[in-house]
Motif scaffolding. Structure first.
Motif, mmCIF file in Angstrom:
data_model
loop_
_atom_site.group_PDB
_atom_site.id
_atom_site.type_symbol
_atom_site.label_atom_id
_atom_site.label_comp_id
_atom_site.label_asym_id
_atom_site.label_seq_id
_atom_site.Cartn_x
_atom_site.Cartn_y
_atom_site.Cartn_z
ATOM 1 N N LEU A 165 -83.435 -54.689 -14.917
ATOM 2 C CA LEU A 165 -82.630 -53.731 -14.828
ATOM 3 C C LEU A 165 -82.274 -52.970 -16.150
ATOM 4 O O LEU A 165 -81.893 -51.922 -16.277
ATOM 5 C CB LEU A 165 -81.269 -54.990 -14.987
ATOM 6 N N GLY A 166 -82.811 -53.559 -17.186
ATOM 7 C CA GLY A 166 -82.985 -52.910 -18.613
ATOM 8 C C GLY A 166 -83.863 -51.704 -18.477
ATOM 9 O O GLY A 166 -83.059 -50.694 -19.125
ATOM 10 N N GLN A 178 -70.592 -63.679 -24.654
ATOM 11 C CA GLN A 178 -69.199 -62.897 -24.899
ATOM 12 C C GLN A 178 -69.659 -61.997 -25.896
ATOM 13 O O GLN A 178 -69.087 -60.704 -25.830
ATOM 14 C CB GLN A 178 -68.426 -63.964 -25.548
ATOM 15 N N TYR A 179 -70.817 -62.192 -26.699
ATOM 16 C CA TYR A 179 -70.844 -61.258 -27.605
ATOM 17 C C TYR A 179 -71.625 -60.009 -26.966
ATOM 18 O O TYR A 179 -71.357 -58.880 -27.392
ATOM 19 C CB TYR A 179 -72.137 -61.527 -28.792
ATOM 20 N N ALA A 180 -72.590 -60.280 -25.854
ATOM 21 C CA ALA A 180 -73.065 -59.070 -25.155
ATOM 22 C C ALA A 180 -72.286 -58.328 -24.544
ATOM 23 O O ALA A 180 -72.263 -56.965 -24.744
ATOM 24 C CB ALA A 180 -73.999 -59.572 -24.093
ATOM 25 N N MET A 223 -76.653 -55.727 -20.607
ATOM 26 C CA MET A 223 -77.801 -56.562 -20.024
ATOM 27 C C MET A 223 -78.732 -56.196 -21.019
ATOM 28 O O MET A 223 -79.628 -57.092 -21.211
ATOM 29 C CB MET A 223 -78.108 -55.504 -18.832
ATOM 30 N N GLU A 224 -78.810 -55.185 -21.822
ATOM 31 C CA GLU A 224 -80.210 -55.151 -22.866
ATOM 32 C C GLU A 224 -79.728 -56.314 -23.780
ATOM 33 O O GLU A 224 -80.677 -57.045 -24.203
ATOM 34 C CB GLU A 224 -79.986 -53.804 -23.673
ATOM 35 N N LEU A 225 -78.558 -56.666 -24.409
ATOM 36 C CA LEU A 225 -78.330 -57.699 -25.376
ATOM 37 C C LEU A 225 -78.658 -59.058 -24.713
ATOM 38 O O LEU A 225 -79.081 -59.765 -25.227
ATOM 39 C CB LEU A 225 -76.886 -57.572 -25.909
ATOM 40 N N ALA A 280 -84.202 -49.425 -27.692
ATOM 41 C CA ALA A 280 -84.110 -48.584 -28.557
ATOM 42 C C ALA A 280 -83.896 -47.328 -27.767
ATOM 43 O O ALA A 280 -83.347 -46.051 -28.159
ATOM 44 C CB ALA A 280 -85.406 -48.500 -29.514
ATOM 45 N N THR A 281 -85.014 -47.165 -26.896
ATOM 46 C CA THR A 281 -85.008 -45.758 -26.038
ATOM 47 C C THR A 281 -83.727 -45.642 -25.355
ATOM 48 O O THR A 281 -83.307 -44.554 -25.403
ATOM 49 C CB THR A 281 -86.194 -45.863 -24.992
ATOM 50 N N ALA A 282 -83.148 -46.541 -24.682
ATOM 51 C CA ALA A 282 -81.871 -46.473 -24.016
ATOM 52 C C ALA A 282 -80.630 -46.064 -25.306
ATOM 53 O O ALA A 282 -79.954 -44.875 -24.868
ATOM 54 C CB ALA A 282 -81.254 -47.660 -23.650
ATOM 55 N N LEU A 283 -80.700 -46.793 -26.410
ATOM 56 C CA LEU A 283 -79.710 -46.513 -27.337
ATOM 57 C C LEU A 283 -79.753 -44.886 -27.731
ATOM 58 O O LEU A 283 -78.749 -44.056 -27.956
ATOM 59 C CB LEU A 283 -79.664 -47.304 -28.519
#
Length: 232
Positions: A10-11, A157-159, A180-182, A218-221
């Motif tokens: 998914l990521g 919850q943080y994600a 999902m990344e987190l 990192a690429t997504a961000l």
């Protein structure tokens, strides 16, 4: 919390979608020689963009290095805390925690280089998830399942909240994709922590696997930020 394998798929899909990559068949540019020098590509306006030394490439490289360091520094801090019997004030553990926090400041600064007003909120949010890994570890060591469950719930919850924060700053990054990344980050690092607590040598491979996910994040961000600010 989902499994690491599912998160990885998914990521990756989210990262590819956010950065405009294609998984389709070969194009003419892939099968024919190109006169464009390596590290450069042609834009729609037929101008050459340096994909190695551009601002966008620099941001992606910076985030990749810092987020990968984050995993290894977190692993080092947790490993040292275990060696010191959970004493977070012990000199070596305190030094490891300080190095991890310095990394958090650097990650926030990278975001702040593009969004100055978001640097402090980002840092405050990013710092808040690290103690949850500590609580998880202490719960595992002390066989306190309630503490473990609370830490896992806190990370979930943080994600969600982190995804919402990033989306509020970078609309091009969907909150669910960031979430999902987190979650992948949490799941993979927890697997390494479990192995470390159990004295399983597989810990080192699992920590490496957790770090290997971060370039995708990192690429997504970086891709979302570049799209939002029109950074080449």
């Amino acid at each position: 919390m989902r499994t690491p394998a599912r998160f990885a798929g998914l990521g990756l899909a989210a990262a590819l979608a956010l950065t405009g990559c294609s998984m389709g068949g070969a194009t003419a540019s892939e099968t024919e020689p190109s006169s464009t020098p390596m590290g450069e590509e042609m834009t729609d306006e037929t101008t050459t963009v340096d994909t190695v030394n551009s601002d966008g490439a620099g941001l992606r490289a910076t985030l990749t290095a810092l987020l990968t360091d984050h995993v290894y520094l977190a692993g080092a801090a947790i490993n040292q805390a275990l060696a010191d019997g959970g004493d977070l004030e012990a000199p070596l553990t305190a030094a490891a925690v300080a190095a991890l926090d310095e990394n958090s400041v650097e990650v926030a600064a990278a975001v702040g280089s593009v969004y100055p007003d978001a640097e402090e909120p980002f840092l405050e949010s990013w710092r808040s998830h690290i103690p949850l890994f500590v609580d998880y570890t202490l719960g595992k060591v002390s066989d306190d399942q309630a503490m473990v469950d609370e830490a896992v719930s806190g990370l979930e919850q943080y994600a969600v909240s982190f995804g919402e924060l990033i989306n509020s700053v970078v609309p091009e990054l969907p909150a669910e994709a960031v979430q999902m990344e987190l979650e992948m980050h949490a799941t993979s690092l927890i697997a390494a922590i479990d192995a470390n607590v159990a004295g399983d040598p597989e810990y080192f491979n699992l920590l490496k696997e957790a770090a290997s996910h971060m370039p995708m994040t990192a690429t997504a961000l970086a891709g979302g930020i570049a799209a939002d600010r029109n950074i080449q």
